[in-house]
Design a protein around this motif. Structure first.
Motif, PDB file in Angstrom:
ATOM      1  N   GLY A   1      -6.609  25.584  30.402  1.00  0.00           N
ATOM      2  CA  GLY A   1      -7.419  24.461  30.860  1.00  0.00           C
ATOM      3  C   GLY A   1      -6.645  23.248  31.316  1.00  0.00           C
ATOM      4  N   ASN A   2      -5.362  23.421  31.622  1.00  0.00           N
ATOM      5  CA  ASN A   2      -4.534  22.306  32.062  1.00  0.00           C
ATOM      6  C   ASN A   2      -4.076  22.533  33.505  1.00  0.00           C
ATOM      7  OD1 ASN A   2      -4.027  20.749  29.356  1.00  0.00           O
ATOM      8  ND2 ASN A   2      -3.690  22.904  28.864  1.00  0.00           N
ATOM      9  N   SER A   3      -3.557  21.506  34.118  1.00  0.00           N
ATOM     10  CA  SER A   3      -3.112  21.603  35.507  1.00  0.00           C
ATOM     11  C   SER A   3      -1.821  20.813  35.691  1.00  0.00           C
ATOM     12  CB  SER A   3      -4.191  21.056  36.451  1.00  0.00           C
ATOM     13  OG  SER A   3      -3.693  20.944  37.772  1.00  0.00           O
ATOM     14  N   ILE A   4      -0.865  21.407  36.413  1.00  0.00           N
ATOM     15  CA  ILE A   4       0.376  20.677  36.683  1.00  0.00           C
ATOM     16  C   ILE A   4       0.143  19.558  37.690  1.00  0.00           C
ATOM     17  CG2 ILE A   4       1.844  22.656  36.139  1.00  0.00           C
ATOM     18  CD1 ILE A   4       2.200  23.086  39.142  1.00  0.00           C
ATOM     19  N   GLY A   5      -1.033  19.539  38.301  1.00  0.00           N
ATOM     20  CA  GLY A   5      -1.379  18.434  39.182  1.00  0.00           C
ATOM     21  C   GLY A   5      -1.434  17.107  38.446  1.00  0.00           C
ATOM     22  N   GLU A   6      -1.570  17.164  37.104  1.00  0.00           N
ATOM     23  CA  GLU A   6      -1.603  15.950  36.289  1.00  0.00           C
ATOM     24  C   GLU A   6      -0.204  15.411  36.007  1.00  0.00           C
ATOM     25  OE1 GLU A   6      -3.494  17.327  32.780  1.00  0.00           O
ATOM     26  OE2 GLU A   6      -5.492  17.502  33.673  1.00  0.00           O
TER      27      GLU A   6
END
Length: 445
Positions: free
Chosen positions: A209-214
């Motif tokens: 549920g995480n994104s490297i876009g953050e």
């Protein structure tokens, strides 16, 4: 997963603490089993002593630069995410780009070190092999994601990635052996191993549920991280010298063929080193709790931990000592050129006792806040290892390197005897090493 009852520790509490670290141990078990079977036996038999040594030399050299490129950020980022979970994107993004830049900057240093070593002793390993493996430091910058999973106590993701990565790596290497692939393919496979793990971490991070876009790079945060993590980075470099310098020096003095034989020894001997990390990590919270509530119980738990480390490590050392000849003669039945590794393994495996005790006493140093002392004793071990290898390798060959490792590990582990504030812990370890504590427990019942 249940763990055996450990005297002096509450079983229910240990089971709770072991829930996360047990998954990590499973990953280590799978990794070491695969490593022993595929790398130590299949690849070595297929490539032969010289080509296997050429395969192992780049990684032995690159290990030092991997420690530099990691910048000591992993554990520190884990702590920061625990304390400031809302800033995980900034911590991960900043640490990632710091490690990426450090990995790129180590490449010219790696090239220079290779040229210097090649100048004094002409190496059979081509420079392009070393530089290909050197890219592992760059690819591993993605592995900072592991710090996030550690902070969130989600060791299962680490287990999945590592087990999948090692199985994929083994299958690829077995296919290359089946296809009679040239050596350069196996060099690229070392880089591919790192790429598979990095891809696995990215996939696991996204699936949770995480994104490297953050991820965001923050220059001020980079300065903050570097100021606080450099002692850990320096310590990691010392550890890499302490653990791997023998392999680099064997190449310089004896050549790649001897390194090939010694590499199988080191892999077999070190395949048990995951055990102290797994056990100590599991019991450490209980030790910390005892330190806060009952000092006598704290000391008793430390003694029990040292006793356990000695029982496990001595059992492993005894078994491997008597089995070493059979292992080499059976595994390399039609390749007697490898049999020289048997007596070396019988020596090298005893260094594990000090690795086990060192892991346990290292947790004591952390609990007491003696971080500089921990780094100092590693540095002393590294210096002793280098000096002994300079003397013993030319005179006795690879068995000299094994003796150097044994003595250096012993000196590093018991260096705390020379420091007044830690001498009592050194004495406790000696009581365990010479089975005094165990005999007292046996006769007091």
């Amino acid at each position: 997963m249940r763990i055996p009852n450990i005297p002096g520790f509450d079983q229910q509490a240990l089971q709770k603490y072991f829930k996360n670290t047990g998954m990590l141990m499973l990953a280590k078990v799978g990794s070491q089993v695969i490593k022993m079977i595929v790398n130590s036996f299949v690849l070595s038999t297929y490539l032969g002593t010289e080509r296997y040594g050429i395969l192992n030399y780049p990684m032995a050299l690159v290990t030092f630069f991997m420690a530099i490129a990691a910048l000591g950020l992993d554990g520190f980022v884990t702590r920061e995410i625990v304390n400031h979970p809302e800033r995980k994107g900034s911590f991960l993004g900043t640490a990632f780009w710091m490690r990426m830049a450090a990995g790129l900057l180590t490449l010219p240093l790696l090239y220079m070190v290779y040229l210097i070593q090649d100048h004094f002793k002409h190496l059979d390993t081509p420079v392009n092999y070393v530089m290909i493996v050197g890219l592992v430091s760059v690819v591993q910058s993605v592995n900072i994601i592991e710090s996030f999973f550690q902070a969130k106590v989600q060791g299962k993701y680490v287990m999945y990635v590592q087990v999948f990565g090692n199985i994929a790596s083994a299958v690829i290497k077995l296919l290359m052996v089946f296809m009679q692939a040239p050596l350069i393919f196996f060099i690229y496979a070392l880089l591919l191993d790192a790429a598979i793990l990095a891809s696995g971490y990215l996939l696991a991070y996204r699936s949770s549920g995480n994104s490297i876009g953050e991820w965001k790079f923050k220059p001020a945060l980079a300065v903050y991280l570097l100021k606080r993590s450099w002692p850990l980075a320096f310590s990691a470099v010392l550890v890499s010298i302490y653990m791997k310098i023998d392999q680099a020096m064997i190449t310089s003095y004896l050549g790649e063929a001897e390194l090939g034989i010694y590499s199988t020894v080191a892999q077999l001997s070190e395949s048990f080193y995951f055990l102290p990390v797994a056990v100590v990590t599991s019991v450490f919270p209980a030790i910390i709790y005892a330190r806060k509530t009952d000092h006598a119980r704290y000391l008793k738990r430390l003694q029990n931990m040292y006793d356990l480390m000695v029982v496990i490590s001595v059992s492993v050392a005894l078994f491997m000592t008597f089995a070493s000849t059979y292992i080499y003669h059976i595994a390399f039945r039609d390749h007697p050129e490898w049999w020289a590794g048997a007596p070396v393994l019988a020596v090298h495996v005893w260094a594990g006792i000090f690795v086990f005790l060192g892991s346990a006493s290292g947790q004591y140093l952390i609990a007491e806040g003696y971080f500089k002392l921990s780094m100092l004793r590693t540095g002393v071990g590294a210096i002793v290892n280098v000096l002994l290898n300079i003397y013993l390798i030319p005179k006795y060959g690879i068995i000299g390197a094994a003796y150097a490792t044994l003595v250096a590990y012993a000196v590093a582990t018991f260096f705390i005897l020379f420091i007044p504030k830690t001498r009592a812990q050194g004495v406790q370890m000696l009581r365990s090493l010479f089975l005094i504590s165990l005999f007292q427990k046996a006769f007091s019942r």
